[in-house]
Structures are given as C-alpha cells and as structure tokens.
Scaffold this motif. Structure first.
Motif, PDB file in Angstrom:
ATOM      1  N   GLU A  48     -67.778  -9.710  39.956  1.00 49.73           N
ATOM      2  CA  GLU A  48     -68.700 -10.436  40.834  1.00 49.73           C
ATOM      3  C   GLU A  48     -69.710  -9.483  41.450  1.00 49.73           C
ATOM      4  O   GLU A  48     -70.891  -9.818  41.591  1.00 49.73           O
ATOM      5  N   GLY A  49     -69.254  -8.293  41.807  1.00 46.34           N
ATOM      6  CA  GLY A  49     -70.164  -7.289  42.361  1.00 46.34           C
ATOM      7  C   GLY A  49     -71.217  -6.860  41.356  1.00 46.34           C
ATOM      8  O   GLY A  49     -72.396  -6.725  41.688  1.00 46.34           O
ATOM      9  N   ILE A  50     -70.804  -6.678  40.112  1.00 48.41           N
ATOM     10  CA  ILE A  50     -71.750  -6.302  39.057  1.00 48.41           C
ATOM     11  C   ILE A  50     -72.775  -7.408  38.856  1.00 48.41           C
ATOM     12  O   ILE A  50     -73.981  -7.152  38.775  1.00 48.41           O
ATOM     13  N   GLN A  51     -72.307  -8.653  38.790  1.00 49.65           N
ATOM     14  CA  GLN A  51     -73.222  -9.779  38.589  1.00 49.65           C
ATOM     15  C   GLN A  51     -74.197  -9.908  39.749  1.00 49.65           C
ATOM     16  O   GLN A  51     -75.380 -10.164  39.553  1.00 49.65           O
ATOM     17  N   LEU A  52     -73.697  -9.711  40.963  1.00 48.40           N
ATOM     18  CA  LEU A  52     -74.570  -9.793  42.134  1.00 48.40           C
ATOM     19  C   LEU A  52     -75.609  -8.685  42.097  1.00 48.40           C
ATOM     20  O   LEU A  52     -76.787  -8.921  42.364  1.00 48.40           O
ATOM     21  N   GLY A  53     -75.176  -7.484  41.724  1.00 48.43           N
ATOM     22  CA  GLY A  53     -76.113  -6.361  41.620  1.00 48.43           C
ATOM     23  C   GLY A  53     -77.181  -6.599  40.572  1.00 48.43           C
ATOM     24  O   GLY A  53     -78.356  -6.300  40.781  1.00 48.43           O
ATOM     25  N   GLU A  54     -76.773  -7.159  39.431  1.00 50.29           N
ATOM     26  CA  GLU A  54     -77.739  -7.455  38.375  1.00 50.29           C
ATOM     27  C   GLU A  54     -78.731  -8.515  38.837  1.00 50.29           C
ATOM     28  O   GLU A  54     -79.931  -8.408  38.578  1.00 50.29           O
ATOM     29  N   ALA A  55     -78.243  -9.540  39.526  1.00 53.56           N
ATOM     30  CA  ALA A  55     -79.134 -10.600  40.018  1.00 53.56           C
ATOM     31  C   ALA A  55     -80.123 -10.040  41.027  1.00 53.56           C
ATOM     32  O   ALA A  55     -81.310 -10.373  40.988  1.00 53.56           O
ATOM     33  N   ARG A  56     -79.628  -9.186  41.910  1.00 54.11           N
ATOM     34  CA  ARG A  56     -80.536  -8.571  42.894  1.00 54.11           C
ATOM     35  C   ARG A  56     -81.568  -7.696  42.210  1.00 54.11           C
ATOM     36  O   ARG A  56     -82.737  -7.678  42.588  1.00 54.11           O
ATOM     37  N   ARG A  58     -82.764  -8.008  39.155  1.00 56.45           N
ATOM     38  CA  ARG A  58     -83.772  -8.864  38.511  1.00 56.45           C
ATOM     39  C   ARG A  58     -84.744  -9.428  39.534  1.00 56.45           C
ATOM     40  O   ARG A  58     -85.952  -9.465  39.309  1.00 56.45           O
ATOM     41  N   GLN A  59     -84.210  -9.864  40.679  1.00 55.03           N
ATOM     42  CA  GLN A  59     -85.070 -10.431  41.717  1.00 55.03           C
ATOM     43  C   GLN A  59     -86.036  -9.371  42.243  1.00 55.03           C
ATOM     44  O   GLN A  59     -87.229  -9.627  42.401  1.00 55.03           O
ATOM     45  N   GLU A  60     -85.520  -8.171  42.507  1.00 55.23           N
ATOM     46  CA  GLU A  60     -86.392  -7.101  42.992  1.00 55.23           C
ATOM     47  C   GLU A  60     -87.436  -6.735  41.951  1.00 55.23           C
ATOM     48  O   GLU A  60     -88.592  -6.470  42.281  1.00 55.23           O
ATOM     49  N   GLY A  61     -87.041  -6.744  40.676  1.00 52.94           N
ATOM     50  CA  GLY A  61     -87.984  -6.443  39.600  1.00 52.94           C
ATOM     51  C   GLY A  61     -89.105  -7.470  39.529  1.00 52.94           C
ATOM     52  O   GLY A  61     -90.271  -7.121  39.345  1.00 52.94           O
ATOM     53  N   ARG A  62     -88.744  -8.744  39.673  1.00 55.29           N
ATOM     54  CA  ARG A  62     -89.771  -9.793  39.666  1.00 55.29           C
ATOM     55  C   ARG A  62     -90.722  -9.627  40.847  1.00 55.29           C
ATOM     56  O   ARG A  62     -91.940  -9.778  40.707  1.00 55.29           O
TER      57      ARG A  62
END
Length: 103
Positions: A48-56, A58-62
């Motif tokens: 869950e931590g990895i998925q949350l980090g990846e989502a963050r 992607r959001q920061e990249g956008r």
C-alpha cells in the motif's frame, strides 16, 4: 480465556503487526501461524505504501508538467510582446514565476 481477554483489551490497535507479534510471544504454540499473519500484514502495508508513493509521484509529475507548460506558454507570450499582467491573468502564473523565466 487469557488470550481472548488480551485480544479484547488490546485488539483495537493502530499497530496490528506489533499486536500479533506480542500475541505470538505470549502464546508460543501458535507463534508460527501468528507470525505468518503478521508478515502478511507487513507485506500488505508495504505494498500500500508503494502504491501510494507511485500515485503521489504521478500526481506531482502531472503538476510539474502543467507548470512547465504554463511557463513555456508565458515565455512565448512575453517574447511576443504581451503585457506581463495579461500573461499572469491568462496563465495563472505569479510575478515571481515570470521573473524566473525572464532570467
């Protein structure tokens, strides 16, 4: 009975892994099963931590991409002689943002 009393007293915990490890320590005959459960909880938390980090990420990249796009458009607008205030109004950029692209 002791085990059930302990679970009722401490069972609602923010640290279930620690709870299960302590439970395994207190009830050694079930340690293997309890440690397997604890490992599964840790793995789930890690995933869950990895998925949350990846989502963050992607959001920061956008967000960075949108900002870079605005800066590129603003640079072109300013190069073509548009008024700074108009550029800020149209792009949503600040005077500080425009100062960065003009240097």
């Amino acid at each position: 009975t002791s085990l059930m009393n302990y679970m009722l007293q401490v069972g609602d915990t923010a640290a279930p892994e620690r709870f299960i490890r302590e439970l395994a320590r207190r009830v050694p005959q079930h340690e293997e099963v309890l440690m397997t459960v604890a490992q599964k909880l840790e793995d789930k938390g890690r995933q869950e931590g990895i998925q949350l980090g990846e989502a963050r990420g992607r959001q920061e990249g956008r967000q960075e991409g949108r900002q870079e796009g605005k800066l590129a458009v603003a640079r072109t607008m300013l190069t073509n002689g548009l008024d700074r205030n108009l550029v800020m109004k149209m792009t949503g950029l600040t005077a500080d943002d425009l100062a960065k692209i003009q240097h």
